[in-house]
Scaffold this motif. Structure first.
Motif, PDB file in Angstrom:
ATOM      1  N   LEU A  65      -6.591  -1.163  -5.650  1.00  0.00           N
ATOM      2  CA  LEU A  65      -6.141  -1.829  -4.435  1.00  0.00           C
ATOM      3  C   LEU A  65      -4.679  -1.519  -4.159  1.00  0.00           C
ATOM      4  CD1 LEU A  65      -7.849  -5.310  -4.890  1.00  0.00           C
ATOM      5  CD2 LEU A  65      -8.685  -3.308  -3.647  1.00  0.00           C
ATOM      6  N   GLY A  66      -4.326  -1.485  -2.896  1.00  0.00           N
ATOM      7  CA  GLY A  66      -2.963  -1.186  -2.477  1.00  0.00           C
ATOM      8  C   GLY A  66      -3.005  -0.304  -1.254  1.00  0.00           C
ATOM      9  N   SER A 104      -3.718   5.150   1.730  1.00  0.00           N
ATOM     10  CA  SER A 104      -3.936   4.424   0.492  1.00  0.00           C
ATOM     11  C   SER A 104      -4.451   5.388  -0.566  1.00  0.00           C
ATOM     12  CB  SER A 104      -4.931   3.269   0.734  1.00  0.00           C
ATOM     13  OG  SER A 104      -5.064   2.457  -0.414  1.00  0.00           O
ATOM     14  N   PHE A 105      -4.941   4.839  -1.661  1.00  0.00           N
ATOM     15  CA  PHE A 105      -5.476   5.685  -2.727  1.00  0.00           C
ATOM     16  C   PHE A 105      -6.982   5.920  -2.631  1.00  0.00           C
ATOM     17  CE2 PHE A 105      -7.543   6.034  -6.879  1.00  0.00           C
ATOM     18  CZ  PHE A 105      -7.050   7.273  -7.285  1.00  0.00           C
ATOM     19  N   PRO A 106      -7.795   4.862  -2.604  1.00  0.00           N
ATOM     20  CA  PRO A 106      -9.238   5.121  -2.717  1.00  0.00           C
ATOM     21  C   PRO A 106      -9.855   5.702  -1.464  1.00  0.00           C
ATOM     22  CG  PRO A 106      -8.867   2.802  -2.325  1.00  0.00           C
ATOM     23  CD  PRO A 106      -7.502   3.427  -2.489  1.00  0.00           C
ATOM     24  N   ALA A 107     -10.892   6.496  -1.643  1.00  0.00           N
ATOM     25  CA  ALA A 107     -11.665   6.976  -0.504  1.00  0.00           C
ATOM     26  C   ALA A 107     -12.341   5.787   0.160  1.00  0.00           C
ATOM     27  CB  ALA A 107     -12.715   7.991  -0.970  1.00  0.00           C
ATOM     28  N   GLN A 142       3.109  -1.272  -3.406  1.00  0.00           N
ATOM     29  CA  GLN A 142       3.894  -0.078  -3.111  1.00  0.00           C
ATOM     30  C   GLN A 142       4.977   0.143  -4.167  1.00  0.00           C
ATOM     31  OE1 GLN A 142       2.958   1.762   0.000  1.00  0.00           O
ATOM     32  NE2 GLN A 142       1.293   0.411  -0.659  1.00  0.00           N
ATOM     33  N   THR A 143       5.558   1.329  -4.152  1.00  0.00           N
ATOM     34  CA  THR A 143       6.651   1.604  -5.076  1.00  0.00           C
ATOM     35  C   THR A 143       7.922   0.871  -4.677  1.00  0.00           C
ATOM     36  OG1 THR A 143       7.210   3.603  -3.842  1.00  0.00           O
ATOM     37  CG2 THR A 143       5.743   3.852  -5.737  1.00  0.00           C
ATOM     38  N   ASP A 159       2.117   4.270  -2.080  1.00  0.00           N
ATOM     39  CA  ASP A 159       1.201   3.455  -2.863  1.00  0.00           C
ATOM     40  C   ASP A 159       1.425   3.750  -4.352  1.00  0.00           C
ATOM     41  OD1 ASP A 159      -1.292   2.702  -4.267  1.00  0.00           O
ATOM     42  OD2 ASP A 159      -2.122   2.408  -2.259  1.00  0.00           O
ATOM     43  N   ARG A 160       1.427   2.720  -5.186  1.00  0.00           N
ATOM     44  CA  ARG A 160       1.655   2.925  -6.621  1.00  0.00           C
ATOM     45  C   ARG A 160       0.586   3.813  -7.257  1.00  0.00           C
ATOM     46  NH1 ARG A 160       5.405   0.081  -9.377  1.00  0.00           N
ATOM     47  NH2 ARG A 160       6.473  -1.617  -8.285  1.00  0.00           N
ATOM     48  N   ASN A 161      -0.611   3.787  -6.713  1.00  0.00           N
ATOM     49  CA  ASN A 161      -1.694   4.609  -7.255  1.00  0.00           C
ATOM     50  C   ASN A 161      -1.636   6.051  -6.762  1.00  0.00           C
ATOM     51  OD1 ASN A 161      -3.252   2.607  -8.758  1.00  0.00           O
ATOM     52  ND2 ASN A 161      -3.659   1.683  -6.767  1.00  0.00           N
TER      53      ASN A 161
END
Length: 334
Positions: free
Chosen positions: A35-36, A56-59, A157-158, A194-196
């Motif tokens: 999440l993020g 974001s990160f996930p698809a 987030q970073t 995003d951190r991921n």
């Protein structure tokens, strides 16, 4: 109004994990580690359009974050909720401001602490209202900025400075709403992410004003999944869609200077429409080559135009030509 209970069971017993994320209940399949998200939601009263840009990160965020139509746009994040998005839209239809609608949803959603929700509403009289709430249990390094016509929000987030950077990028950008939403995402990337990591994104804009609305109300639609160059790919995909499907906006016209002319002629040469000298000049042969390309590829024709004595060309079209695979634009090409 549709019940908020459907779809909410996925977070029925949320607990904090070692990463301070909320953990899903036993047996649930949601993975809180991915999440993020950061996003901007905005409307334009002149263009009569509303849209969302998110990365974001996930698809799959294209089916989770953005909801809307030409007069309202919503971004639902962290633990996203289609019911929350639909409830906000229904409340604005009933006359609520965007903020009142978001506030109401937070009072009736038992999992509001795990939501991040933004909405922007374009009213029939041209006024715009904005709304935003972030639940207390959202991921760290979260932020939100509300402007007169937009909302920026982010979590996990970073740096929380990312929202301010995205807001400034949007305000300083020129061009149609899709172009300014893209500029906002790019501005955010200069200060954080995003951190991921940022691997997937979406830009979706709806309009009731563009000539293309006779055929579709989707002015821009760009989606990228699981790419190491997600933001760059999102740029390419959005310009490809906007140049190919939407009628041009005057605000997207750019000067056909020497560098731009060379870029366009180079692309037209690779495609096979232009066989002249590839330099920074523009002549009848180049205009004919552009016309041939238009007729072969675009839904709305986009020739160069003279404005105030200066020749200009559609900016999204230039970007489309710059980044396109020449073979994909050749009629009958393999």
């Amino acid at each position: 109004m549709k019940s908020l209970e459907r779809g909410l069971l996925v977070v029925a017993s949320l607990l904090a994990s070692t990463q301070t994320f909320a953990a899903p209940p036993a047996g649930a399949t949601v993975n809180p580690r991915v999440l993020g998200t950061r996003a901007i939601v905005a409307c334009d009263a002149v263009e009569k359009s509303c849209g969302v840009a998110s990365i974001s990160f996930p698809a799959g965020i294209s089916g989770l974050v953005p909801y809307g139509r030409p007069d309202v746009a919503v971004a639902t994040m962290f633990y996203p909720s289609v019911d929350d998005a639909e409830a906000v839209i229904a409340r604005t239809d009933a006359g609520d401001t965007a903020q009142t609608a978001v506030d109401y949803v937070f009072t009736v959603d038992p999992y509001a602490d795990y939501r991040q929700l933004a909405a922007v509403k374009l009213n029939p009289n041209g006024t715009i209202t904005v709304g935003q709430r972030t639940g207390a249990e959202n991921a760290p390094e979260r932020c939100a900025v509300k402007g007169a016509t937009f909302v920026v929000q982010a979590n996990n987030q970073t740096t929380p400075l990312i929202c301010g950077a995205m807001a400034t990028g949007f305000l300083n950008a020129k061009g149609s709403l899709p172009q300014r939403l893209l500029a906002s995402l790019k501005a955010g990337a200069l200060v954080g992410r995003d951190r991921n990591g940022e691997r997937s994104g979406v830009i979706r804009v709806w309009t009731s004003e563009n000539e293309s609305t006779f055929y579709t109300k989707v002015l821009a639609d760009a989606v990228v999944h699981s790419s190491r160059t997600a933001l760059k790919d999102l740029d390419v995909e959005m310009n490809r869609y906007q140049a190919g499907i939407a009628a041009p906006y005057a605000s997207d016209l750019i000067p056909l200077d020497a560098a731009t002319a060379k870029t366009v002629k180079t692309a037209l040469n690779k495609i096979g429409h232009y066989n002249g000298v590839v330099d920074g000049t523009w002549n009848d042969a180049a205009e004919q080559a552009l016309s041939d390309f238009n007729w072969s590829n675009l839904f709305f024709l986009k020739p160069t135009v003279v404005v105030g004595g200066q020749r200009k060309i559609d900016g999204p079209l230039v970007n489309f030509l710059r980044d396109a695979d020449p073979k994909a634009l050749m009629v009958g090409g393999e």
